[in-house]
Design a protein around this motif. Structure first.
Motif, PDB file in Angstrom:
ATOM      1  N   GLU A 167       0.849  -1.191   0.000  1.00 64.87           N
ATOM      2  CA  GLU A 167       0.000   0.000   0.000  1.00 64.87           C
ATOM      3  C   GLU A 167       0.877   1.231   0.000  1.00 64.87           C
ATOM      4  O   GLU A 167       1.970   1.224   0.550  1.00 64.87           O
ATOM      5  CB  GLU A 167      -0.904   0.041   1.236  1.00 64.87           C
ATOM      6  N   SER A 168       0.377   2.294  -0.607  1.00 65.15           N
ATOM      7  CA  SER A 168       1.103   3.560  -0.671  1.00 65.15           C
ATOM      8  C   SER A 168       0.167   4.683  -0.248  1.00 65.15           C
ATOM      9  O   SER A 168      -1.034   4.636  -0.505  1.00 65.15           O
ATOM     10  CB  SER A 168       1.595   3.781  -2.104  1.00 65.15           C
ATOM     11  N   ILE A 169       0.730   5.695   0.372  1.00 66.99           N
ATOM     12  CA  ILE A 169      -0.055   6.843   0.821  1.00 66.99           C
ATOM     13  C   ILE A 169      -0.168   7.852  -0.315  1.00 66.99           C
ATOM     14  O   ILE A 169       0.815   8.128  -1.009  1.00 66.99           O
ATOM     15  CB  ILE A 169       0.616   7.518   2.032  1.00 66.99           C
ATOM     16  N   ILE A 170      -1.375   8.398  -0.492  1.00 67.94           N
ATOM     17  CA  ILE A 170      -1.563   9.530  -1.393  1.00 67.94           C
ATOM     18  C   ILE A 170      -2.213  10.638  -0.575  1.00 67.94           C
ATOM     19  O   ILE A 170      -2.799  10.372   0.469  1.00 67.94           O
ATOM     20  CB  ILE A 170      -2.410   9.183  -2.626  1.00 67.94           C
ATOM     21  N   ALA A 171      -2.081  11.866  -1.040  1.00 66.42           N
ATOM     22  CA  ALA A 171      -2.649  13.001  -0.303  1.00 66.42           C
ATOM     23  C   ALA A 171      -3.511  13.857  -1.222  1.00 66.42           C
ATOM     24  O   ALA A 171      -3.104  14.172  -2.335  1.00 66.42           O
ATOM     25  CB  ALA A 171      -1.534  13.848   0.296  1.00 66.42           C
ATOM     26  N   PHE A 172      -4.688  14.190  -0.738  1.00 62.69           N
ATOM     27  CA  PHE A 172      -5.543  15.169  -1.398  1.00 62.69           C
ATOM     28  C   PHE A 172      -5.329  16.468  -0.640  1.00 62.69           C
ATOM     29  O   PHE A 172      -5.560  16.530   0.565  1.00 62.69           O
ATOM     30  CB  PHE A 172      -7.002  14.736  -1.352  1.00 62.69           C
ATOM     31  N   VAL A 173      -4.870  17.514  -1.337  1.00 61.19           N
ATOM     32  CA  VAL A 173      -4.452  18.749  -0.704  1.00 61.19           C
ATOM     33  C   VAL A 173      -5.327  19.916  -1.178  1.00 61.19           C
ATOM     34  O   VAL A 173      -5.522  20.096  -2.375  1.00 61.19           O
ATOM     35  CB  VAL A 173      -2.974  19.056  -1.050  1.00 61.19           C
ATOM     36  N   VAL A 174      -5.853  20.677  -0.217  1.00 57.43           N
ATOM     37  CA  VAL A 174      -6.607  21.878  -0.528  1.00 57.43           C
ATOM     38  C   VAL A 174      -5.652  23.062  -0.407  1.00 57.43           C
ATOM     39  O   VAL A 174      -5.049  23.276   0.643  1.00 57.43           O
ATOM     40  CB  VAL A 174      -7.799  22.054   0.444  1.00 57.43           C
ATOM     41  N   LEU A 175      -5.510  23.801  -1.494  1.00 63.26           N
ATOM     42  CA  LEU A 175      -4.614  24.954  -1.507  1.00 63.26           C
ATOM     43  C   LEU A 175      -5.262  26.150  -0.831  1.00 63.26           C
ATOM     44  O   LEU A 175      -6.480  26.318  -0.870  1.00 63.26           O
ATOM     45  CB  LEU A 175      -4.249  25.320  -2.948  1.00 63.26           C
ATOM     46  N   LYS A 176      -4.435  26.995  -0.229  1.00 64.09           N
ATOM     47  CA  LYS A 176      -4.936  28.235   0.356  1.00 64.09           C
ATOM     48  C   LYS A 176      -5.487  29.134  -0.740  1.00 64.09           C
ATOM     49  O   LYS A 176      -5.039  29.074  -1.889  1.00 64.09           O
ATOM     50  CB  LYS A 176      -3.810  28.979   1.077  1.00 64.09           C
ATOM     51  N   ASN A 195       7.614  19.847  -3.068  1.00 57.16           N
ATOM     52  CA  ASN A 195       8.811  19.524  -2.286  1.00 57.16           C
ATOM     53  C   ASN A 195       8.656  19.967  -0.832  1.00 57.16           C
ATOM     54  O   ASN A 195       9.097  19.271   0.090  1.00 57.16           O
ATOM     55  CB  ASN A 195      10.059  20.149  -2.908  1.00 57.16           C
ATOM     56  N   GLU A 196       8.027  21.125  -0.614  1.00 55.85           N
ATOM     57  CA  GLU A 196       7.770  21.607   0.750  1.00 55.85           C
ATOM     58  C   GLU A 196       6.816  20.663   1.495  1.00 55.85           C
ATOM     59  O   GLU A 196       6.997  20.391   2.676  1.00 55.85           O
ATOM     60  CB  GLU A 196       7.201  23.023   0.725  1.00 55.85           C
ATOM     61  N   LEU A 197       5.798  20.184   0.805  1.00 51.94           N
ATOM     62  CA  LEU A 197       4.867  19.234   1.420  1.00 51.94           C
ATOM     63  C   LEU A 197       5.583  17.941   1.813  1.00 51.94           C
ATOM     64  O   LEU A 197       5.372  17.416   2.905  1.00 51.94           O
ATOM     65  CB  LEU A 197       3.706  18.929   0.469  1.00 51.94           C
ATOM     66  N   VAL A 198       6.435  17.458   0.933  1.00 49.89           N
ATOM     67  CA  VAL A 198       7.206  16.244   1.236  1.00 49.89           C
ATOM     68  C   VAL A 198       8.083  16.475   2.460  1.00 49.89           C
ATOM     69  O   VAL A 198       8.127  15.652   3.382  1.00 49.89           O
ATOM     70  CB  VAL A 198       8.056  15.804   0.019  1.00 49.89           C
ATOM     71  N   LYS A 199       8.783  17.617   2.496  1.00 49.32           N
ATOM     72  CA  LYS A 199       9.646  17.939   3.643  1.00 49.32           C
ATOM     73  C   LYS A 199       8.850  18.025   4.939  1.00 49.32           C
ATOM     74  O   LYS A 199       9.281  17.540   5.977  1.00 49.32           O
ATOM     75  CB  LYS A 199      10.376  19.263   3.407  1.00 49.32           C
ATOM     76  N   THR A 200       7.685  18.658   4.864  1.00 52.29           N
ATOM     77  CA  THR A 200       6.843  18.815   6.048  1.00 52.29           C
ATOM     78  C   THR A 200       6.411  17.455   6.598  1.00 52.29           C
ATOM     79  O   THR A 200       6.482  17.213   7.804  1.00 52.29           O
ATOM     80  CB  THR A 200       5.605  19.678   5.724  1.00 52.29           C
ATOM     81  N   VAL A 201       5.994  16.570   5.723  1.00 52.53           N
ATOM     82  CA  VAL A 201       5.578  15.231   6.163  1.00 52.53           C
ATOM     83  C   VAL A 201       6.770  14.468   6.729  1.00 52.53           C
ATOM     84  O   VAL A 201       6.681  13.857   7.799  1.00 52.53           O
ATOM     85  CB  VAL A 201       4.926  14.436   5.003  1.00 52.53           C
TER      86      VAL A 201
END
Length: 106
Positions: free
Chosen positions: A8-17, A29-35
């Protein structure tokens, strides 16, 4: 989502500001770093899907079951408790669009 290597792999649904029109590589890349920094490398999503809204119940809870069904290409089922049914279509569209792009590139 199912993954041939990991199971299994994680995916993310992201709501932008508001005011952020299109995601770019810097944001991803920032999202990856944050996680990675906040949770750990094992929780890093393999894919990001950018949407303007997520399917939520009237009480405000995100319907994870529905997101999993879309990602696994399963039947969605009952959505009568959703606050806004249009969110389902947007998530489905974002998922399909990225999948089409990936399939064309391979």
């Amino acid at each position: 989502i199912p993954d041939d290597r990991k199971g299994e792999s994680i995916i993310a649904f992201v709501v932008l500001k508001e005011g952020v029109d299109k995601p770019d590589d810097i944001l991803q890349n920032e999202l990856v770093k944050t996680v990675r920094n906040g949770i750990g490398p094992i929780a890093t999503p393999s894919e990001f899907y950018f949407v303007t809204k997520l399917p939520k119940t009237r009480s405000g809870k995100i319907m994870r079951r529905l997101l999993k069904s879309i990602a696994k290409k399963e039947r969605i089922g009952d959505i009568s408790t959703l606050e806004d049914g249009a969110a389902v279509e947007e998530v489905q569209s974002a998922f399909d669009e990225l999948q089409d792009t990936v399939n064309r590139d391979t």
